[in-house]
Design a protein around this motif. Structure first.
Motif, short mmCIF file in Angstrom:
data_model
loop_
_atom_site.label_atom_id
_atom_site.label_comp_id
_atom_site.label_asym_id
_atom_site.label_seq_id
_atom_site.Cartn_x
_atom_site.Cartn_y
_atom_site.Cartn_z
N ILE A 157 -4.56 9.71 8.02
CA ILE A 157 -4.29 8.50 7.24
C ILE A 157 -3.17 7.69 7.89
CG2 ILE A 157 -3.31 7.68 5.04
CD1 ILE A 157 -4.80 9.92 3.67
N THR A 158 -3.29 6.38 7.84
CA THR A 158 -2.23 5.49 8.30
C THR A 158 -1.45 5.00 7.10
OG1 THR A 158 -3.56 4.75 10.18
CG2 THR A 158 -1.69 3.37 9.54
N SER A 159 -0.17 5.33 7.04
CA SER A 159 0.70 4.88 5.95
C SER A 159 2.13 4.85 6.45
CB SER A 159 0.58 5.81 4.74
OG SER A 159 1.45 5.41 3.70
N PRO A 160 2.79 3.70 6.44
CA PRO A 160 2.28 2.43 5.93
C PRO A 160 1.25 1.82 6.87
CG PRO A 160 4.38 2.08 7.02
CD PRO A 160 4.16 3.56 7.00
N THR A 161 0.44 0.92 6.32
CA THR A 161 -0.47 0.17 7.17
C THR A 161 0.33 -0.81 8.02
OG1 THR A 161 -0.77 -1.60 5.55
CG2 THR A 161 -2.26 0.32 5.41
N TYR A 162 -0.35 -1.44 8.93
CA TYR A 162 0.30 -2.42 9.80
C TYR A 162 0.99 -3.51 8.99
CZ TYR A 162 0.69 -5.54 13.86
OH TYR A 162 1.15 -6.35 14.87
#
Length: 478
Positions: A157-162
């Motif tokens: 998972i990417t967190s935070p997103t861009y």
């Protein structure tokens, strides 16, 4: 008093030890315009440890990073967070395994899938339609996906997103671990998380097994510097280090490692005060932006209602939206750059993204606020354009590509280039993505349909940077 790696390099550079070894500049003051930097640039000599088997000064520096973030073990990455993502995924999978990934992951996740011949199952985050950005990955989505795909070895998972959206990592972690899986969090843009009160906690302390941080993105550290943290018994540390030695340079830069250690040491002593000042500037900026009639700052209304509680949003990201106005994101980007000499991080269809950090002083915040207020006074609101863009946004939001081949299978085919308009229904032989941020529009092995073609054409029309398209607007198909 603590002696950092930088201190050790300075002391050595001022000593009378003569270098009969690499690098070739020999720390000479006659070696060109970068001679001052060369004084700090050495190789693995006596007393300076080895990144690939750290036992001395580098081990001490990595231990300081682990202390700052709360990890069991932390590794310096001189090949950026990309290296950390590759090593993390490689270390917890066998060839041709299956993993569950958020569709908005960075391209390095897909490259890891290629190298290990992995099968990908996707989480499709919803969109925040007000700003046309990806929302958080919900714990319910993760649970449902793992029940549907029990063969998945790990979740990425990417967190935070861009753009700064934060997922509920603590709850997601519990779900992933209950299913006996491993959680990898690409927290590259959240290296500042957990360092002060009132900002999001970092994924290390929230229970993720492997966490990647890019120091250089939001903290005072040189470009290409990053960290990989590991926690718990689910990750084989020996296997992880083996992959780090594969993906990292065998001649790591001591200048970069010194930059990391200096950053970590500074934050251990000053993080709370630095972020205290940052939050005051951030609040003052948002209050100033309330004067705007048309330009909106992502999550500003939510932050005001919660008395500027930044714990659920990346404090360093400003999504500056002109959705529904007489200009688009690229035009706002160009105005800020050419008229006000303000270089934004990126432009999208309806917004620009600015990254603010603890290194931004009062002037940086004021110049941006003044420029946006001036631009806001010139532009108009266009409801008809907004309706058209809403329809396009709904198409993008619901899009889920058809997968015909794995990434590895697709990239091993010999592809050919065809005009974009003739690619409909064909299987993509390459990645196509907007850069920044490097999130694929289409992945090798997926079918190029009218939605993909429309999204690419729309991006090219407004001047966004599309990678994977030739100068003749051709794409690779199988």
């Amino acid at each position: 008093m603590m002696q950092t790696l930088y201190d050790s390099l300075v002391n050595y550079g001022e000593s009378d030890f003569y270098p009969y070894h690499m690098p070739g500049h020999k720390r000479s003051h006659e070696a060109g315009t970068l001679s001052e930097i060369y004084k700090l640039d050495i190789t693995e000599i006596d007393g300076f440890d080895n990144l690939h088997q750290a036992e001395g000064v580098i081990k001490q520096a990595q231990d300081r990073a682990a202390k700052l973030y709360g990890s069991e073990e932390t590794f310096f990455l001189v090949n950026g967070s990309t290296c950390g993502v590759l090593a993390a995924i490689s270390s917890v999978t066998d060839r041709q395994d299956t993993i569950l990934v958020a569709r908005n992951c960075h391209k390095s996740v897909y490259h890891a899938a290629f190298l290990k011949e992995l099968n990908l199952r996707y989480l499709y985050p919803k969109q925040i339609t007000e700003y046309e950005i990806f929302d958080a990955v919900s714990p319910e989505e993760v649970k449902t996906a793992l029940e549907r795909y029990p063969e998945c070895r790990a979740v990425v998972i990417t967190s935070p997103t861009y753009e700064g959206v934060v997922s509920d990592i603590e709850t997601i972690g519990r779900i992933v671990h209950e299913k006996g899986k491993i959680l990898i969090v690409d927290e590259a843009h959240g290296a500042h998380f957990g360092l002060a009160q009132g900002i999001p906690e970092n994924a290390v302390r929230l229970g993720a097994d492997l966490v990647i941080h890019s120091l250089h993105k939001t903290l005072p550290s040189m470009t290409q510097t990053a960290l990989l943290h590991v926690n718990g018994p689910r990750v084989d540390h020996v296997k992880l280090q083996r992959y780090l030695s594969i993906y990292q340079s065998s001649s790591p830069s001591y200048v970069l490692m010194a930059s990391m250690d200096s950053c970590i040491s500074y934050l251990l002593e000053n993080a709370e005060s630095c972020f205290g000042k940052f939050k005051k500037n951030h609040k003052k900026f948002l209050c100033c932006m309330e004067k705007c009639r048309h330009i909106h700052i992502g999550q500003a209304e939510t932050l005001r209602k919660k008395e500027y509680d930044f714990s659920a949003w990346d404090i360093c990201k400003l999504v500056i939206s002109v959705k529904g106005t007489s200009i688009n994101g690229q035009e706002l980007y160009d105005m800020l750059l050419n008229e006000f000499h303000l270089q934004m991080e990126m432009a999208a269809d309806s917004y620009v993204l600015a990254i603010m950090t603890i290194s931004d002083g009062d002037e940086g915040w004021k110049r941006l606020a003044d420029a946006l207020l001036q631009i806001d006074g010139r532009i108009e609101y266009r409801i008809k354009d907004l309706d058209i863009k809403e329809e396009a946004s709904q198409i993008k939001k619901s899009y889920q590509p058809t997968v015909k081949l794995t990434i590895t299978q697709a990239l091993e085919h010999v592809g050919k280039e065809v005009p974009l308009e003739q690619a409909q229904g064909e299987i993509s032989g390459g990645f196509i993505n907007l850069y920044p941020p490097g999130i694929p529009i289409i992945v090798p092995g997926e079918v190029i349909d009218s939605c993909v073609i429309g999204q690419i054409q729309e991006s090219l029309k407004i001047g966004l940077r599309v990678q994977g398209i030739s100068e003749k607007t051709e794409v690779v198909i199988i």
